[in-house]
Write a protein that holds these residues in place. Structure first.
Motif, mmCIF file in Angstrom:
data_model
loop_
_atom_site.group_PDB
_atom_site.id
_atom_site.type_symbol
_atom_site.label_atom_id
_atom_site.label_comp_id
_atom_site.label_asym_id
_atom_site.label_seq_id
_atom_site.Cartn_x
_atom_site.Cartn_y
_atom_site.Cartn_z
ATOM 1 N N UNK A 172 0.864 -1.223 0.034
ATOM 2 C CA UNK A 172 0.036 0.043 -0.092
ATOM 3 C C UNK A 172 0.832 1.199 0.160
ATOM 4 N N UNK A 173 0.599 2.258 -0.985
ATOM 5 C CA UNK A 173 1.030 3.611 -0.607
ATOM 6 C C UNK A 173 0.321 4.290 0.753
ATOM 7 N N UNK A 174 0.995 5.468 0.843
ATOM 8 C CA UNK A 174 0.524 5.923 2.070
ATOM 9 C C UNK A 174 -1.030 6.480 1.862
ATOM 10 N N UNK A 175 -1.277 7.052 0.728
ATOM 11 C CA UNK A 175 -2.764 7.251 0.154
ATOM 12 C C UNK A 175 -3.672 5.776 0.512
ATOM 13 N N UNK A 176 -3.364 4.710 0.028
ATOM 14 C CA UNK A 176 -4.060 3.683 0.227
ATOM 15 C C UNK A 176 -4.129 3.465 1.771
ATOM 16 N N UNK A 177 -3.142 3.569 2.393
ATOM 17 C CA UNK A 177 -3.292 3.190 4.089
ATOM 18 C C UNK A 177 -4.131 4.069 4.467
ATOM 19 N N UNK A 178 -3.874 5.487 4.199
ATOM 20 C CA UNK A 178 -5.016 6.469 4.841
ATOM 21 C C UNK A 178 -6.353 5.942 4.482
ATOM 22 N N UNK A 179 -6.675 5.637 3.318
ATOM 23 C CA UNK A 179 -8.124 5.279 2.658
ATOM 24 C C UNK A 179 -8.890 4.139 3.448
#
Length: 389
Positions: A172-179
């Motif tokens: 996961x990218x940070x954006x995926x993790x955040x989502x």
């Protein structure tokens, strides 16, 4: 006189192959550089957190002592290394170590060749060692620092461990993790009867999740760690409007004192940026200006209200009046200037600022004129380029 021979053009297929190879090489190198910087930064922050905790444990009255320690460290480290070591940041590093203690890190490194030496060093008497091999310690932190900052906001230890594991497993990218955290993926999958399907779907990225090497290296955390000048991918139009607006206000008289542009602030693990910050000498207050290349919306007012609350708490000095917010919008169909009054508790000041600050209509006209001039220059440059071909 001999004629000059025309250089032979490379074979199209051959050129495409070598060009593609070089592009792939550079992109891989940048990704590696971004990962290396993030890993070293994360290991450094973990080590800072460890030393703060161990130093606190050797003192008395830990609660009060800890706050004093962080405040003094923030002042001294910022003076030596620049931004990035505020009291809030140091507190985050302290929390990072407490969430990923030495025992957990040693377990992570247990299967790696560097484990024995790192484990022995970390198990030494507190504050005895003065140096540590950060490159080896960095092997324990495969995620970027931004991801660990986001994970720190997850209070449930089991949920935090789950998100960390899935971020590593799925890449996961940070954006995926955040989502996934925002969607309460951990809680939803715990109630699901088909957990395998949910985990499989979570592996798929959405458009916009991917982060380029350039974006990774321009992460505000990385910029602070490397003590680099801030860089933002602003459009030419917005940059020019901000610069022109600053010059325009300064030309109105000596009441406007320029304090800075693109002033950054951080709330929790989110970064925000204020376009312009002035101090008005007559009104004795800060003037926070935000430029929107588009139409005004209620979200803009809410964001400005947040800026004013932050400025009043962190930037306003004793004897000053509450700050004033000014939202400027510039677009094809809507040009308006809007003063935000929520931060003004003084009724006299509310009346005074109407005459002290520029007329809203004049500001809107100035923005519209500047935007048209910039667009005309851009069109002219495009015509010159075509004519020169």
């Amino acid at each position: 006189m001999t004629e000059r021979s025309t250089p032979a053009s490379p074979d199209p297929a051959g050129y495409a192959a070598v060009h593609g190879d070089i592009v792939a090489l550079l992109e891989a190198a940048r990704r590696t550089a971004a990962r290396s910087v993030n890993a070293l930064m994360t290991s450094s922050y973990w080590e800072i957190g460890r030393r703060i905790v161990e130093f606190e444990q050797s003192g008395k009255e830990r609660a009060d002592y800890g706050e004093t320690l962080l405040a003094r460290l923030a002042t001294d480290l910022n003076a030596r290394f620049g931004r990035g070591f505020s009291r809030q940041n140091l507190q985050q590093m302290r929390q990072f170590y407490l969430a990923w203690p030495t025992v957990k890190i040693c377990q992570t490194l247990s299967g790696k060749s560097a484990a024995p030496q790192i484990s022995q060093t970390l198990s030494a008497e507190p504050l005895v060692q003065t140096s540590i091999d950060l490159s080896r310690l960095a092997q324990a932190f495969p995620l970027p620092w931004s991801a660990y900052v986001r994970l720190l906001s997850v209070r449930n230890e089991h949920a935090r461990a789950f998100y960390e594991t899935e971020a590593l497993r799925c890449g996961w990218s940070v954006r995926q993790l955040d989502r996934q955290i925002n969607s309460q993926f951990y809680e939803r999958i715990a109630l699901s009867r088909n957990k395998a399907t949910m985990l499989e779907k979570a592996e798929a990225a959405e458009p916009g999740d991917a982060i380029t090497p350039e974006q990774a290296l321009k992460d505000p955390f990385v910029l602070e760690f490397l003590n680099l000048k801030d860089e933002y991918s602003e459009s030419e139009l917005e940059e020019a409007l901000i610069q022109h607006l600053a010059d325009f206000l300064l030309e109105l008289g000596d009441d406007f004192a320029f304090l800075g542009r693109q002033r950054r602030l951080r709330l929790d693990d989110s970064w925000f940026r204020i376009d312009l910050l002035f101090f008005h000498r007559s009104l004795k207050c800060l003037l926070v200006i935000d430029l929107k290349v588009g139409k005004f919306s209620y979200a803009d007012a809410g964001q400005m209200h947040m800026y004013l609350n932050y400025a009043r708490q962190h930037w306003m000095k004793p004897g000053e009046n509450p700050p004033i917010g000014l939202i400027l919008c510039s677009s094809q169909g809507s040009n308006e200037a809007h003063y935000t009054l929520e931060g003004l508790s003084n009724k006299v000041l509310t009346a005074e600022y109407r005459t002290a600050l520029p007329d809203e209509k004049r500001l809107a006209e100035e923005l519209d004129r500047t935007r048209r001039e910039l667009e005309a220059r851009r069109i002219a440059r495009g015509g010159d380029a075509e004519g020169g071909v």
